[in-house]
Design a protein around this motif. Structure first.
Motif, PDB file in Angstrom:
ATOM      1  N   THR A 112      36.823  43.590  31.425  1.00 41.02           N
ATOM      2  CA  THR A 112      37.128  42.353  31.310  1.00 41.02           C
ATOM      3  C   THR A 112      38.555  42.127  32.569  1.00 41.02           C
TER       4      THR A 112
ATOM      5  N   ASP B 119      41.103  40.315  33.100  1.00 37.50           N
ATOM      6  CA  ASP B 119      42.095  39.838  32.307  1.00 37.50           C
ATOM      7  C   ASP B 119      43.472  39.068  33.040  1.00 37.50           C
ATOM      8  N   ARG B 120      43.608  39.231  34.195  1.00 41.99           N
ATOM      9  CA  ARG B 120      44.569  38.648  34.759  1.00 41.99           C
ATOM     10  C   ARG B 120      44.055  38.287  36.246  1.00 41.99           C
ATOM     11  N   PRO B 121      44.857  37.205  37.005  1.00 42.64           N
ATOM     12  CA  PRO B 121      44.547  36.760  38.271  1.00 42.64           C
ATOM     13  C   PRO B 121      45.414  37.978  39.058  1.00 42.64           C
ATOM     14  N   GLY B 122      44.573  38.240  40.219  1.00 39.74           N
ATOM     15  CA  GLY B 122      44.902  39.297  41.357  1.00 39.74           C
ATOM     16  C   GLY B 122      43.543  40.144  41.628  1.00 39.74           C
TER      17      GLY B 122
ATOM     18  N   GLU C 229      44.015  32.201  39.967  1.00 40.62           N
ATOM     19  CA  GLU C 229      44.757  31.508  39.093  1.00 40.62           C
ATOM     20  C   GLU C 229      43.815  30.521  38.385  1.00 40.62           C
TER      21      GLU C 229
ATOM     22  N   ASN D 178      41.960  28.724  28.513  1.00 43.47           N
ATOM     23  CA  ASN D 178      42.415  30.120  28.791  1.00 43.47           C
ATOM     24  C   ASN D 178      41.390  31.383  28.069  1.00 43.47           C
TER      25      ASN D 178
ATOM     26  N   VAL E  13      39.025  33.716  30.595  1.00 48.25           N
ATOM     27  CA  VAL E  13      38.885  35.277  30.328  1.00 48.25           C
ATOM     28  C   VAL E  13      37.534  35.609  29.945  1.00 48.25           C
TER      29      VAL E  13
END
Length: 98
Positions: free
Chosen positions: A28, A30-33, A57, A72, A76
């Motif tokens: 997953t 699970d975060r921006p970047g 984002e 959100n 995800v």
């Protein structure tokens, strides 16, 4: 394997962030970047079987709290990537570099 940027550039990781070789893996995002992936098979990374995935984002829209939470959760869920999809991408990228 999911690795750091440095390990990605070196095509080597003694301690990957994430490793799986069972063929039925879901990772997953699970975060921006940036997420750095390399093949753990000897020689594959050096021959181009590696990739970077950039997670953006989520777009923000003025909504009530429940709708934002649902959006959100959906983001995800959409960012999950299966090992089969990842290997298809790596194989495709590998073909381009050979």
């Amino acid at each position: 394997m999911v690795v750091t940027k440095d390990e990605y550039e070196k095509c080597h990781s003694a301690h990957p962030i994430f490793f799986s070789n069972n063929g039925v893996t879901v990772f997953t995002l699970d975060r921006p970047g940036l997420f750095y992936f390399i093949s753990g098979v000897s020689g594959h990374c050096e021959r181009g079987q590696k990739m970077i995935i950039k997670v953006l984002e989520p777009a923000s829209y003025p909504q009530s709290g429940d709708q934002n939470e649902q959006k959100n959760d959906a983001a995800v869920a959409m960012a999950a990537i299966t090992s089969a999809t990842l290997m298809s991408c790596i194989s495709f990228v590998g073909v381009l570099f050979f």
